[in-house]
Motif scaffolding. Structure first.
Motif, PDB file in Angstrom:
ATOM      1  N   UNK A  45       0.833  -1.204   0.000  1.00  0.00           N
ATOM      2  CA  UNK A  45       0.000   0.000   0.000  1.00  0.00           C
ATOM      3  C   UNK A  45       0.869   1.257   0.000  1.00  0.00           C
ATOM      4  N   UNK A  46       1.923   1.246   0.801  1.00  0.00           N
ATOM      5  CA  UNK A  46       2.819   2.408   0.861  1.00  0.00           C
ATOM      6  C   UNK A  46       3.515   2.608  -0.483  1.00  0.00           C
ATOM      7  N   UNK A  47       4.056   1.535  -1.054  1.00  0.00           N
ATOM      8  CA  UNK A  47       4.732   1.636  -2.346  1.00  0.00           C
ATOM      9  C   UNK A  47       3.795   2.073  -3.451  1.00  0.00           C
ATOM     10  N   UNK A  48       2.558   1.568  -3.435  1.00  0.00           N
ATOM     11  CA  UNK A  48       1.572   1.939  -4.448  1.00  0.00           C
ATOM     12  C   UNK A  48       1.173   3.407  -4.330  1.00  0.00           C
ATOM     13  N   UNK A  49       1.234   3.954  -3.139  1.00  0.00           N
ATOM     14  CA  UNK A  49       0.920   5.357  -2.934  1.00  0.00           C
ATOM     15  C   UNK A  49       2.137   6.249  -3.218  1.00  0.00           C
ATOM     16  N   UNK A  50       3.313   5.821  -2.763  1.00  0.00           N
ATOM     17  CA  UNK A  50       4.503   6.671  -2.800  1.00  0.00           C
ATOM     18  C   UNK A  50       5.166   6.754  -4.175  1.00  0.00           C
ATOM     19  N   UNK A  68       7.675  -3.123  -6.040  1.00  0.00           N
ATOM     20  CA  UNK A  68       6.895  -2.017  -5.491  1.00  0.00           C
ATOM     21  C   UNK A  68       6.595  -2.248  -4.009  1.00  0.00           C
ATOM     22  N   UNK A  69       6.128  -3.438  -3.671  1.00  0.00           N
ATOM     23  CA  UNK A  69       5.803  -3.764  -2.277  1.00  0.00           C
ATOM     24  C   UNK A  69       7.049  -3.802  -1.404  1.00  0.00           C
ATOM     25  N   UNK A  70       8.168  -4.277  -1.961  1.00  0.00           N
ATOM     26  CA  UNK A  70       9.408  -4.329  -1.188  1.00  0.00           C
ATOM     27  C   UNK A  70       9.902  -2.924  -0.864  1.00  0.00           C
ATOM     28  N   UNK A  71       9.852  -2.029  -1.832  1.00  0.00           N
ATOM     29  CA  UNK A  71      10.260  -0.642  -1.579  1.00  0.00           C
ATOM     30  C   UNK A  71       9.371  -0.026  -0.499  1.00  0.00           C
ATOM     31  N   UNK A  72       8.068  -0.235  -0.601  1.00  0.00           N
ATOM     32  CA  UNK A  72       7.157   0.271   0.422  1.00  0.00           C
ATOM     33  C   UNK A  72       7.411  -0.339   1.788  1.00  0.00           C
ATOM     34  N   UNK A  73       7.727  -1.641   1.822  1.00  0.00           N
ATOM     35  CA  UNK A  73       8.002  -2.310   3.096  1.00  0.00           C
ATOM     36  C   UNK A  73       9.301  -1.806   3.711  1.00  0.00           C
TER      37      UNK A  73
END
Length: 103
Positions: A45-50, A68-73
């Motif tokens: 969710x963070x990566x998809x937003x950021x 994408x999810x790894x970057x957000x995590x």
């Protein structure tokens, strides 16, 4: 929006892989199956937003979802480390001597 069995499986796989990868990068180890899943899904969710706000487009497909999810995590874990106190890399999130890098 309807959640199908296939999309649920994709969410679970991406969350687990992304959470584990972020744990390897930030902490040096995973958080267990459930912990990796939670970190990965919140990270997605963070990566998809950021990333779109930064002008970063990774493409489509499973690999781009995982990246994408790894970057957000990773962002999530770094924020948690900053908010968790000034314990540095040896705090409860970082491992350190007490956390297991005794060799």
């Amino acid at each position: 929006m309807r959640l199908t069995n296939d999309s649920l499986i994709v969410i679970l796989v991406v969350g687990i892989v992304a959470g584990w990868l972020a744990g390897q990068v930030v902490r040096g180890g995973g958080f267990g199956l459930i912990g990796d899943l939670v970190v990965g899904v919140i990270g997605a969710f963070i990566g998809d937003w950021l990333l779109p706000r930064l002008g970063i487009q990774l493409g489509v497909g499973m690999v781009s979802l995982i990246v994408d999810a790894t970057i957000g995590a990773i962002v999530l874990l770094l924020i948690l480390r900053l908010l968790g106190g000034g314990g540095g890399w040896g705090s409860r999130w970082g491992g350190g001597w007490r956390g297991g890098w005794r060799r």
